[in-house]
Write a protein that holds these residues in place. Structure first.
Motif, PDB file in Angstrom:
ATOM      1  N   GLU A   1      15.037 -10.884  -8.735  1.00 52.06           N
ATOM      2  CA  GLU A   1      15.531 -10.061  -9.856  1.00 52.06           C
ATOM      3  C   GLU A   1      16.052  -8.700  -9.409  1.00 52.06           C
ATOM      4  O   GLU A   1      16.879  -8.108 -10.094  1.00 52.06           O
ATOM      5  CB  GLU A   1      14.399  -9.858 -10.887  1.00 52.06           C
ATOM      6  CG  GLU A   1      14.029 -11.152 -11.587  1.00 52.06           C
ATOM      7  CD  GLU A   1      12.802 -11.028 -12.489  1.00 52.06           C
ATOM      8  OE1 GLU A   1      12.341  -9.894 -12.745  1.00 52.06           O
ATOM      9  OE2 GLU A   1      12.314 -12.076 -12.943  1.00 52.06           O
ATOM     10  N   THR A   2      15.538  -8.172  -8.274  1.00 51.64           N
ATOM     11  CA  THR A   2      15.963  -6.811  -7.905  1.00 51.64           C
ATOM     12  C   THR A   2      16.381  -6.699  -6.438  1.00 51.64           C
ATOM     13  O   THR A   2      16.601  -5.585  -5.952  1.00 51.64           O
ATOM     14  CB  THR A   2      14.839  -5.777  -8.194  1.00 51.64           C
ATOM     15  OG1 THR A   2      13.698  -6.087  -7.388  1.00 51.64           O
ATOM     16  CG2 THR A   2      14.445  -5.782  -9.662  1.00 51.64           C
TER      17      THR A   2
ATOM     18  N   LEU B   1      24.496  -5.893   3.422  1.00 47.85           N
ATOM     19  CA  LEU B   1      25.734  -5.163   3.116  1.00 47.85           C
ATOM     20  C   LEU B   1      26.411  -4.581   4.356  1.00 47.85           C
ATOM     21  O   LEU B   1      27.576  -4.210   4.314  1.00 47.85           O
ATOM     22  CB  LEU B   1      25.454  -4.048   2.096  1.00 47.85           C
ATOM     23  CG  LEU B   1      24.730  -4.485   0.809  1.00 47.85           C
ATOM     24  CD1 LEU B   1      24.591  -3.325  -0.166  1.00 47.85           C
ATOM     25  CD2 LEU B   1      25.462  -5.652   0.143  1.00 47.85           C
TER      26      LEU B   1
ATOM     27  N   GLY C   1      16.990  -2.290 -12.950  1.00 44.82           N
ATOM     28  CA  GLY C   1      16.270  -2.875 -11.815  1.00 44.82           C
ATOM     29  C   GLY C   1      14.849  -3.261 -12.193  1.00 44.82           C
ATOM     30  O   GLY C   1      14.632  -4.040 -13.123  1.00 44.82           O
ATOM     31  N   LYS C   2      13.887  -2.669 -11.504  1.00 48.26           N
ATOM     32  CA  LYS C   2      12.470  -3.039 -11.730  1.00 48.26           C
ATOM     33  C   LYS C   2      11.981  -2.572 -13.095  1.00 48.26           C
ATOM     34  O   LYS C   2      10.961  -3.035 -13.584  1.00 48.26           O
ATOM     35  CB  LYS C   2      11.585  -2.459 -10.626  1.00 48.26           C
ATOM     36  CG  LYS C   2      11.903  -3.091  -9.278  1.00 48.26           C
ATOM     37  CD  LYS C   2      10.979  -2.652  -8.183  1.00 48.26           C
ATOM     38  CE  LYS C   2      11.363  -3.333  -6.883  1.00 48.26           C
ATOM     39  NZ  LYS C   2      12.630  -2.839  -6.315  1.00 48.26           N
ATOM     40  N   MET C   3      12.689  -1.648 -13.714  1.00 52.82           N
ATOM     41  CA  MET C   3      12.320  -1.204 -15.067  1.00 52.82           C
ATOM     42  C   MET C   3      12.984  -2.145 -16.058  1.00 52.82           C
ATOM     43  O   MET C   3      14.127  -1.940 -16.471  1.00 52.82           O
ATOM     44  CB  MET C   3      12.741   0.246 -15.286  1.00 52.82           C
ATOM     45  CG  MET C   3      11.949   1.193 -14.387  1.00 52.82           C
ATOM     46  SD  MET C   3      12.565   2.873 -14.350  1.00 52.82           S
ATOM     47  CE  MET C   3      12.160   3.450 -15.976  1.00 52.82           C
TER      48      MET C   3
ATOM     49  N   ALA D   1      21.887  -0.231 -10.102  1.00 52.64           N
ATOM     50  CA  ALA D   1      21.598   0.621 -11.266  1.00 52.64           C
ATOM     51  C   ALA D   1      20.112   0.619 -11.571  1.00 52.64           C
ATOM     52  O   ALA D   1      19.693   0.450 -12.709  1.00 52.64           O
ATOM     53  CB  ALA D   1      22.411   0.174 -12.476  1.00 52.64           C
ATOM     54  N   GLY D   2      19.281   0.797 -10.518  1.00 54.19           N
ATOM     55  CA  GLY D   2      17.873   1.122 -10.745  1.00 54.19           C
ATOM     56  C   GLY D   2      17.832   2.561 -11.246  1.00 54.19           C
ATOM     57  O   GLY D   2      18.859   3.242 -11.314  1.00 54.19           O
TER      58      GLY D   2
ATOM     59  N   GLY E   1       8.030  -4.107 -15.470  1.00 52.01           N
ATOM     60  CA  GLY E   1       7.684  -3.386 -14.239  1.00 52.01           C
ATOM     61  C   GLY E   1       6.738  -2.242 -14.530  1.00 52.01           C
ATOM     62  O   GLY E   1       5.608  -2.459 -14.983  1.00 52.01           O
TER      63      GLY E   1
HETATM   64  C1  FAD Z   1       5.332  -4.778 -11.648  1.00 54.56           C
HETATM   65  C2  FAD Z   1       5.671  -3.374 -11.235  1.00 54.56           C
HETATM   66  C3  FAD Z   1       4.859  -2.329 -11.664  1.00 54.56           C
HETATM   67  C4  FAD Z   1       5.188  -1.011 -11.321  1.00 54.56           C
HETATM   68  N1  FAD Z   1       4.417  -0.003 -11.831  1.00 54.56           N
HETATM   69  C5  FAD Z   1       4.829   1.284 -11.698  1.00 54.56           C
HETATM   70  C6  FAD Z   1       4.236   2.307 -12.466  1.00 54.56           C
HETATM   71  O1  FAD Z   1       3.338   2.046 -13.272  1.00 54.56           O
HETATM   72  N2  FAD Z   1       4.714   3.583 -12.334  1.00 54.56           N
HETATM   73  C7  FAD Z   1       5.768   3.887 -11.489  1.00 54.56           C
HETATM   74  O2  FAD Z   1       6.193   5.062 -11.425  1.00 54.56           O
HETATM   75  N3  FAD Z   1       6.368   2.907 -10.745  1.00 54.56           N
HETATM   76  C8  FAD Z   1       5.935   1.627 -10.836  1.00 54.56           C
HETATM   77  N4  FAD Z   1       6.576   0.616 -10.180  1.00 54.56           N
HETATM   78  C9  FAD Z   1       7.602   0.960  -9.174  1.00 54.56           C
HETATM   79  C10 FAD Z   1       8.934   1.356  -9.808  1.00 54.56           C
HETATM   80  O3  FAD Z   1       9.270   0.422 -10.793  1.00 54.56           O
HETATM   81  C11 FAD Z   1      10.020   1.358  -8.745  1.00 54.56           C
HETATM   82  O4  FAD Z   1       9.622   2.191  -7.644  1.00 54.56           O
HETATM   83  C12 FAD Z   1      11.353   1.879  -9.263  1.00 54.56           C
HETATM   84  O5  FAD Z   1      11.672   1.362 -10.540  1.00 54.56           O
HETATM   85  C13 FAD Z   1      12.431   1.487  -8.258  1.00 54.56           C
HETATM   86  O6  FAD Z   1      13.666   1.977  -8.687  1.00 54.56           O
HETATM   87  P1  FAD Z   1      14.916   1.967  -7.717  1.00 54.56           P
HETATM   88  O7  FAD Z   1      15.939   2.867  -8.331  1.00 54.56           O
HETATM   89  O8  FAD Z   1      14.521   2.249  -6.322  1.00 54.56           O
HETATM   90  O9  FAD Z   1      15.494   0.508  -7.654  1.00 54.56           O
HETATM   91  P2  FAD Z   1      15.315  -0.895  -8.332  1.00 54.56           P
HETATM   92  O10 FAD Z   1      14.650  -0.778  -9.642  1.00 54.56           O
HETATM   93  O11 FAD Z   1      14.750  -1.792  -7.313  1.00 54.56           O
HETATM   94  O12 FAD Z   1      16.829  -1.284  -8.612  1.00 54.56           O
HETATM   95  C14 FAD Z   1      17.733  -1.638  -7.601  1.00 54.56           C
HETATM   96  C15 FAD Z   1      18.941  -2.237  -8.302  1.00 54.56           C
HETATM   97  O13 FAD Z   1      19.906  -2.595  -7.323  1.00 54.56           O
HETATM   98  C16 FAD Z   1      20.514  -3.812  -7.732  1.00 54.56           C
HETATM   99  N5  FAD Z   1      21.120  -4.456  -6.569  1.00 54.56           N
HETATM  100  C17 FAD Z   1      20.481  -4.980  -5.503  1.00 54.56           C
HETATM  101  N6  FAD Z   1      21.374  -5.472  -4.619  1.00 54.56           N
HETATM  102  C18 FAD Z   1      22.602  -5.246  -5.149  1.00 54.56           C
HETATM  103  C19 FAD Z   1      23.927  -5.510  -4.705  1.00 54.56           C
HETATM  104  N7  FAD Z   1      24.169  -6.115  -3.534  1.00 54.56           N
HETATM  105  N8  FAD Z   1      24.965  -5.138  -5.506  1.00 54.56           N
HETATM  106  C20 FAD Z   1      24.753  -4.532  -6.709  1.00 54.56           C
HETATM  107  N9  FAD Z   1      23.509  -4.269  -7.171  1.00 54.56           N
HETATM  108  C21 FAD Z   1      22.448  -4.607  -6.390  1.00 54.56           C
HETATM  109  C22 FAD Z   1      19.368  -4.603  -8.314  1.00 54.56           C
HETATM  110  O14 FAD Z   1      19.817  -5.652  -9.147  1.00 54.56           O
HETATM  111  C23 FAD Z   1      18.612  -3.514  -9.082  1.00 54.56           C
HETATM  112  O15 FAD Z   1      19.066  -3.378 -10.403  1.00 54.56           O
HETATM  113  C24 FAD Z   1       6.304  -0.730 -10.498  1.00 54.56           C
HETATM  114  C25 FAD Z   1       7.110  -1.777 -10.061  1.00 54.56           C
HETATM  115  C26 FAD Z   1       6.798  -3.091 -10.436  1.00 54.56           C
HETATM  116  C27 FAD Z   1       7.704  -4.214 -10.003  1.00 54.56           C
END
Ligand code: FAD
Length: 500
Positions: free
Chosen positions: A431-432, A293, A44-46, A15-16, A59
């Motif tokens: 954490e993610t 997975l 997730g990272k948010m 749930a990113g 994040g």
């Molecule tokens: C410190 C930091 C600063 C950043 N700054 C910026 C910024 O300023 N602007 C910007 O646009 N982006 C920024 N980013 C990048 C942005 O946060 C990420 O690209 C984006 O949030 C990623 O989203 P996502 O949906 O790919 O997945 P993620 O946020 O990585 O979420 C993946 C989810 O999957 C879950 N998961 C993993 N494995 C499993 C499993 N086996 N079963 C069930 N759940 C699982 C995790 O727990 C997590 O909740 C930053 C990131 C960080 C860490």
């Protein structure tokens, strides 16, 4: 076109922001959606950090293209404004240099250019030309490379793609960001300001194609925004919408394996057993999707063996004083950018004069810090985790970051700290579930990087799809939201929902 197959149920793993957005888009099409999340919270990272009266975005802090968030509400005939509020940010960044120079970047191009001309050896015209050229790059790349799958043959047969391919040379893919910026500008300060956009996707401006200069277009020309109440309010607003629309969330439920029968996905496995699903979308880091997975499935090496992006160390500091000279986003630049990137990508260790991004959300959200105080998140880029001694490097980084901030601000910052928390590559992973704690998946350090991100579908396992920052089109909130759009469009092309 092949007739669409019937499907009822879709499992989203993770749930990113991309997982939630995919869930909403597929729900709109009429599928039954269950989102499985390993953590006890969405996003997730948010995420957020709270303590001692302070609140921090853990994040992301720089928000661009908020209309991609708004679109999700509009899909259901809702106004995003009823769920979530955001404001335009201007000036965008305050850039601090060791010699005392401060340059403000602004959406007002005239003002930004005038400031550059006044404080550096470069002209207003050079800034106008740069911003104009990266706007052209945006027009040539957005539809072809970001808005749809790069991995479907039919997408190569229309005019926008033909135009994109014919203009491949014009999008500046054959030289590095730094080579292009050194040619455009003569002042090191200006080159460093524009080179550092490579860090937005964890890449090295001395290697990454100059096409990535387009990131400046998003931030400066299209504009930067601030999420009222913090970036996590986006997640809370999307969750509210998703629950209203009947999307089921299973928190604290890590998926252990994706089940498949021969060539087709059949469901997902949790500690409670196997649940059948017609379609599975993984929002988990692509590397870990295969390694964890699908442990018995031969992973596509072409995607998984790409060099990983950098990671971060972030200090969340509650500071017991206000600094009127600082803004929402502050960048304290290194004196030796080349050495900094060499440390990150070749020597595999943090640099001792790092570029520091200090975000102070309490400048806008007064509730984020007690009265008279500020909440600083001080972020530096570091290599991804390959077993370095992070306790040692955190201590070194803390010392170097505090020394640089204290030097430039002419104040002993350490003695002002009344709250502290730290994020490092190990925690990003824990954490993610980000492989090697790499924040942005693969680095974009080659001219073919865009093509080397994993597609939003599996070409080997039917009914398996991918969304999120490690898949196409890439990391960051806007691109993650585009990945959700592409994945859900691919699913709609293949499946018709069975009415409930
Ligand atoms: C410190 C930091 C600063 C950043 N700054 C910026 C910024 O300023 N602007 C910007 O646009 N982006 C920024 N980013 C990048 C942005 O946060 C990420 O690209 C984006 O949030 C990623 O989203 P996502 O949906 O790919 O997945 P993620 O946020 O990585 O979420 C993946 C989810 O999957 C879950 N998961 C993993 N494995 C499993 C499993 N086996 N079963 C069930 N759940 C699982 C995790 O727990 C997590 O909740 C930053 C990131 C960080 C860490």
């Amino acid at each position: 076109m092949k007739p669409r197959k019937k499907a009822r149920s879709v499992a989203i793993i993770g749930a990113g922001i991309a997982g939630i957005a995919t869930a909403l888009r597929l729900r709109k099409q009429g599928f039954q959606i269950t989102v499985f999340e390993a953590n006890e919270r969405l996003g997730g990272k948010m995420a957020e950090v709270k303590g001692n009266g302070f609140r921090f975005d853990r994040g992301p802090t720089v928000l661009t293209k908020p209309e991609y968030v708004e679109e999700l509400f509009n899909l259901f005939g809702k106004s995003a404004n009823d769920y979530w509020k955001h404001q335009s940010v201007d000036p965008i960044f305050k850039y601090f240099f060791e010699d005392g120079t401060v340059i403000n970047s602004s959406r007002d191009q005239e003002q930004f250019a005038a400031e550059v001309a006044e404080k550096t050896a470069d002209s207003k015209q050079s800034i106008f030309k740069f911003l104009d050229d990266v706007e052209k790059t945006h027009h040539l790349t957005d539809e072809v490379f970001l808005q749809r799958s790069l991995h479907q043959f039919k997408n190569y047969l229309d005019w926008p793609t033909a135009r994109g391919i014919l203009n491949f040379g014009k999008v500046d893919v054959f030289r590095s960001m730094n080579t292009a910026n050194e040619k455009r500008f003569s002042d090191k300060k200006v080159i460093d300001i524009f080179n550092r956009y490579a860090s937005y996707n964890g890449s090295n401006p001395y290697w990454a194609p100059a096409t990535l200069n387009v990131i400046a277009h998003y931030e400066i020309t299209l504009g930067t925004y601030f999420s009222e109440g913090g970036i996590y309010t986006i997640i809370e607003a999307l969750k509210k919408l998703a629950v209203e629309q009947g999307i089921a969330f299973k928190l604290n439920t890590p998926i252990q394996e994706i089940e498949y029968n021969g060539k087709t996905v059949t469901g997902v496995k949790t500690t409670a057993g196997t649940e059948p699903f017609d379609v599975v979308v993984s929002n988990v880091d692509v590397y870990n999707t295969y390694k964890q997975l699908l442990p018995d499935f031969p992973a596509p090496k072409r995607f998984l063996e790409q060099p990983r992006s950098s990671s971060v160390i972030v200090f969340y500091w509650g500071v017991k004083r206000e600094f009127p000279e600082l803004g929402l986003h502050n960048m304290f630049l290194t004196e030796d950018a080349k050495a900094e990137y060499q440390h990150l990508f070749e020597l595999n260790k943090p640099f001792d004069d790092p570029t520091i991004h200090v975000t102070i959300s309490s400048k806008r959200n007064t509730n984020d810090a007690p009265e008279g105080c500020e909440n600083w998140s001080a972020l530096i880029s570091v290599p991804h985790d390959s077993g370095q001694n992070w306790d040692h490097w955190i201590a070194e980084a803390r010392k170097n970051v505090l020394a640089k901030l204290s030097r430039i601000l002419n104040t002993d910052v350490e003695q002002l700290i009344v709250f502290e928390d730290v994020l490092d590559p190990r925690k990003v992973n824990k954490e993610t579930n980000a492989a090697f704690g790499a924040v942005f998946g693969n680095a974009s350090n080659s001219m073919f990087s865009a093509f080397l991100r994993h597609p939003n579908f599996s070409s080997k396992i039917d009914n398996l799809f991918f969304c999120g920052g490690t898949a196409h089109p890439g990391p960051g909130i806007p691109l993650c939201l585009l990945s959700a759009k592409i994945a859900s469009e691919l699913i709609a092309q293949k499946f018709v929902p069975v009415p409930e």
